[in-house]
Design a protein around this motif. Structure first.
Motif, PDB file in Angstrom:
ATOM      1  N   PHE A 187       0.830  -1.198   0.000  1.00 61.15           N
ATOM      2  CA  PHE A 187       0.000   0.000   0.000  1.00 61.15           C
ATOM      3  C   PHE A 187       0.870   1.255   0.000  1.00 61.15           C
ATOM      4  O   PHE A 187       0.625   2.209  -0.759  1.00 61.15           O
ATOM      5  N   GLU A 188       1.911   1.261   0.828  1.00 56.38           N
ATOM      6  CA  GLU A 188       2.803   2.415   0.888  1.00 56.38           C
ATOM      7  C   GLU A 188       3.529   2.609  -0.439  1.00 56.38           C
ATOM      8  O   GLU A 188       3.762   3.742  -0.873  1.00 56.38           O
ATOM      9  N   LYS A 189       3.878   1.500  -1.089  1.00 58.12           N
ATOM     10  CA  LYS A 189       4.535   1.584  -2.399  1.00 58.12           C
ATOM     11  C   LYS A 189       3.571   2.129  -3.447  1.00 58.12           C
ATOM     12  O   LYS A 189       3.945   2.960  -4.288  1.00 58.12           O
ATOM     13  N   VAL A 190       2.312   1.675  -3.398  1.00 64.09           N
ATOM     14  CA  VAL A 190       1.305   2.168  -4.335  1.00 64.09           C
ATOM     15  C   VAL A 190       1.097   3.668  -4.147  1.00 64.09           C
ATOM     16  O   VAL A 190       0.991   4.428  -5.127  1.00 64.09           O
ATOM     17  N   MET A 191       1.034   4.116  -2.883  1.00 68.44           N
ATOM     18  CA  MET A 191       0.894   5.551  -2.628  1.00 68.44           C
ATOM     19  C   MET A 191       2.071   6.323  -3.221  1.00 68.44           C
ATOM     20  O   MET A 191       1.892   7.401  -3.812  1.00 68.44           O
ATOM     21  N   GLU A 192       3.257   5.778  -3.079  1.00 71.72           N
ATOM     22  CA  GLU A 192       4.463   6.436  -3.613  1.00 71.72           C
ATOM     23  C   GLU A 192       4.381   6.563  -5.130  1.00 71.72           C
ATOM     24  O   GLU A 192       4.664   7.634  -5.697  1.00 71.72           O
ATOM     25  N   ILE A 193       3.966   5.482  -5.797  1.00 73.04           N
ATOM     26  CA  ILE A 193       3.834   5.515  -7.259  1.00 73.04           C
ATOM     27  C   ILE A 193       2.724   6.480  -7.675  1.00 73.04           C
ATOM     28  O   ILE A 193       2.868   7.247  -8.632  1.00 73.04           O
ATOM     29  N   SER A 194       1.609   6.443  -6.953  1.00 71.52           N
ATOM     30  CA  SER A 194       0.489   7.338  -7.265  1.00 71.52           C
ATOM     31  C   SER A 194       0.905   8.798  -7.162  1.00 71.52           C
ATOM     32  O   SER A 194       0.465   9.642  -7.964  1.00 71.52           O
ATOM     33  N   GLN A 195       1.744   9.098  -6.196  1.00 71.50           N
ATOM     34  CA  GLN A 195       2.222  10.473  -6.053  1.00 71.50           C
ATOM     35  C   GLN A 195       3.143  10.865  -7.192  1.00 71.50           C
ATOM     36  O   GLN A 195       3.097  11.982  -7.701  1.00 71.50           O
ATOM     37  N   ARG A 196       3.985   9.924  -7.588  1.00 71.21           N
ATOM     38  CA  ARG A 196       4.857  10.186  -8.740  1.00 71.21           C
ATOM     39  C   ARG A 196       4.021  10.448  -9.982  1.00 71.21           C
ATOM     40  O   ARG A 196       4.276  11.388 -10.742  1.00 71.21           O
ATOM     41  N   THR A 197       2.986   9.648 -10.178  1.00 75.35           N
ATOM     42  CA  THR A 197       2.085   9.828 -11.330  1.00 75.35           C
ATOM     43  C   THR A 197       1.344  11.160 -11.248  1.00 75.35           C
ATOM     44  O   THR A 197       1.273  11.908 -12.226  1.00 75.35           O
ATOM     45  N   LEU A 202       0.301  16.651 -13.172  1.00 75.49           N
ATOM     46  CA  LEU A 202       0.057  18.073 -12.914  1.00 75.49           C
ATOM     47  C   LEU A 202       1.169  18.941 -13.492  1.00 75.49           C
ATOM     48  O   LEU A 202       0.911  20.050 -13.963  1.00 75.49           O
ATOM     49  N   GLU A 203       2.404  18.430 -13.473  1.00 76.09           N
ATOM     50  CA  GLU A 203       3.495  19.189 -14.090  1.00 76.09           C
ATOM     51  C   GLU A 203       3.277  19.290 -15.600  1.00 76.09           C
ATOM     52  O   GLU A 203       3.501  20.348 -16.200  1.00 76.09           O
ATOM     53  N   ALA A 204       2.827  18.207 -16.198  1.00 76.51           N
ATOM     54  CA  ALA A 204       2.575  18.212 -17.648  1.00 76.51           C
ATOM     55  C   ALA A 204       1.470  19.200 -18.002  1.00 76.51           C
ATOM     56  O   ALA A 204       1.628  20.024 -18.915  1.00 76.51           O
ATOM     57  N   THR A 205       0.341  19.152 -17.286  1.00 76.05           N
ATOM     58  CA  THR A 205      -0.750  20.080 -17.588  1.00 76.05           C
ATOM     59  C   THR A 205      -0.329  21.522 -17.323  1.00 76.05           C
ATOM     60  O   THR A 205      -0.835  22.450 -17.951  1.00 76.05           O
ATOM     61  N   GLY A 305       0.816  13.163   1.279  1.00 76.67           N
ATOM     62  CA  GLY A 305       2.051  12.623   1.842  1.00 76.67           C
ATOM     63  C   GLY A 305       1.859  11.349   2.637  1.00 76.67           C
ATOM     64  O   GLY A 305       2.732  10.484   2.669  1.00 76.67           O
ATOM     65  N   ASN A 306       0.722  11.220   3.303  1.00 75.32           N
ATOM     66  CA  ASN A 306       0.460  10.056   4.134  1.00 75.32           C
ATOM     67  C   ASN A 306      -1.019   9.680   4.010  1.00 75.32           C
ATOM     68  O   ASN A 306      -1.761  10.289   3.240  1.00 75.32           O
ATOM     69  N   THR A 307      -1.433   8.684   4.798  1.00 82.63           N
ATOM     70  CA  THR A 307      -2.807   8.191   4.671  1.00 82.63           C
ATOM     71  C   THR A 307      -3.837   9.253   5.020  1.00 82.63           C
ATOM     72  O   THR A 307      -4.870   9.386   4.345  1.00 82.63           O
ATOM     73  N   ASP A 308      -3.586  10.033   6.073  1.00 77.31           N
ATOM     74  CA  ASP A 308      -4.533  11.086   6.434  1.00 77.31           C
ATOM     75  C   ASP A 308      -4.650  12.124   5.322  1.00 77.31           C
ATOM     76  O   ASP A 308      -5.749  12.594   5.001  1.00 77.31           O
TER      77      ASP A 308
END
Length: 415
Positions: A187-197, A202-205, A305-308
């Motif tokens: 789950f923590e890894k998925v959150m990390e990837i989701s943030q990268r995505t 948002l940088e692209a747009t 940044g975190n679950t909350d």
């Protein structure tokens, strides 16, 4: 070697990488269905981190409905739903989805029938009745995460606590449906990837801040499919980072995927009018009008940044926030992207989005001084759009933007 420099990535344009991701997304769902694994239908703003962690395949009725509408099948399926007793006043995405549930096959875009549905009402409350009906008709489980409308500017801790309990229960329900167990580290890894995505998207747009913009704003309506359906996959982050690199090159070379001279830069407000995408685009392109701002595409760039903070992020979708915050989102885009005017889609399907848009239009005009026009349309039902009205409104907007530019040029000469 960075991901975007790998040969298999470097040789492909970002748009092709993004298309490959969407194709694979649906193929993975079909493959899972054939193997007897449960496949779900999912609301676009449901926390994808949950099912991504559990490696459960889902598909998105909203994406499907948009694709069907863009390929000319929206009217047929809307009429089928109406023949089943559904009102033509409800969302066209819902009508197309409910019709597809009945006919079970669509030549414009097929996808597996659901074994469960994942619903989140940070989009609108129509989603609840739509998905409840699917669950009842097909006798399958419905998992709901209820995100209350936030009349405050930011989501407070009480909302985080409310969502957290639902988040935990949704995990338990999906464990029971799939037979899989929750993995906190994954789950923590998925959150990390989701943030990268999310950051890459948002940088692209955000490259629309350059004049001319390095991209055609209508491109975003296609690219955002990946931001919806595959935020937690590394290949999505890589593809969006590739898109950033291409935009950087365009800025450096003064190029753009908008193929004509960019004479005017507008905010396109609302969901795309998918059945008439070519019509709406062509009229703007012929006059050198590029879409350089939209909050619709950015809505799928969740940053936390975190679950909350994840819970707070899902409280921040455009339809779940206060009017004041929604207005500030538009004003920020207009200022940062040097917008000349606003074209506002009064979308018959999306009452939640369009209901306050008349007041939003007045505030945008008064606070920024840019001209604004509205046009009537629909995100998926082709019957609710008038080409003549659209053309007239756009022509009026262009006339005022041209007059404003002429005034500014004369004022500059007089200094």
């Amino acid at each position: 070697m960075s991901d975007v420099q790998k040969p298999e990535v470097k040789e492909k344009k970002a748009k092709h990488l993004l298309n490959d991701i969407v194709v694979k997304h649906y193929q993975d769902a079909w493959d899972a269905k054939k193997k007897g694994e449960p496949v779900g239908w999912c609301a676009s703003n449901f926390p994808q981190e949950i099912f991504e962690t559990l490696d459960i395949k889902v598909v998105y009725p909203e994406n499907q409905a948009a694709a069907i509408a863009a390929k000319g099948g929206g009217g047929r399926l809307c009429e089928h739903a109406e023949s089943q007793g559904y009102s033509n006043d409800i969302c066209a995405y819902a009508r197309i989805s409910l019709a597809f549930m009945d006919v079970k096959h669509c030549e414009e875009m097929d996808m597996p029938q659901p074994d469960f549905v994942l619903c989140c009402n940070n989009i609108c409350n129509c989603m609840i009745k739509w998905y409840e009906n699917i669950a009842k008709e097909l006798n399958i489980p419905m998992i709901l995460i209820d995100v209350p409308y936030n009349d405050e500017y930011e989501a407070e801790e009480d909302r985080v606590a409310y969502l957290k309990s639902q988040f935990d229960f949704a995990i338990k329900q999906l464990e029971e449906i799939s037979g899989k167990k929750w993995d906190q580290k994954k789950f923590e890894k998925v959150m990390e990837i989701s943030q990268r995505t999310g950051r890459a998207w948002l940088e692209a747009t955000g490259f629309a801040k350059y004049t001319p913009s390095p991209y055609n704003g209508f491109d975003l309506f296609n690219h955002m499919a990946v931001a919806v359906c595959a935020r937690g996959k590394e290949e999505s982050a890589i593809a969006f980072e590739k898109l950033i690199e291409e935009y950087k090159e365009n800025v450096a070379e003064g190029k753009s995927t908008f193929r004509d001279e960019e004479k005017f830069r507008i905010l396109f407000e609302g969901i795309a009018c998918w059945p008439h995408l070519r019509n709406t685009y062509t009229k703007l392109k012929e006059a050198g009008v590029n879409v350089c701002g939209t909050v619709y595409a950015d809505a799928f760039g969740y940053i936390y940044g975190n679950t909350d903070e994840l819970m707070k992020a899902y409280c921040g979708t455009p339809n779940a926030i206060s009017y004041e915050r929604a207005l500030d989102m538009r004003l920020k885009v207009i200022k940062e992207n040097n917008i000349d005017g606003a074209l506002i889609h009064i979308n018959r399907s999306c009452k939640m989005w369009s209901g306050f848009m008349y007041e939003m239009e007045r505030d945008i005009r008064e606070k920024t001084g840019i001209p604004t026009v509205t046009f009537d349309g629909d995100q998926a039902d082709p019957r609710n759009f008038s080409q003549a009205q659209y053309d007239t409104r756009v022509e009026g907007l262009i006339e005022v933007m041209a007059a404003n530019k002429e005034k500014k040029a004369k004022a500059a000469e007089g200094k």
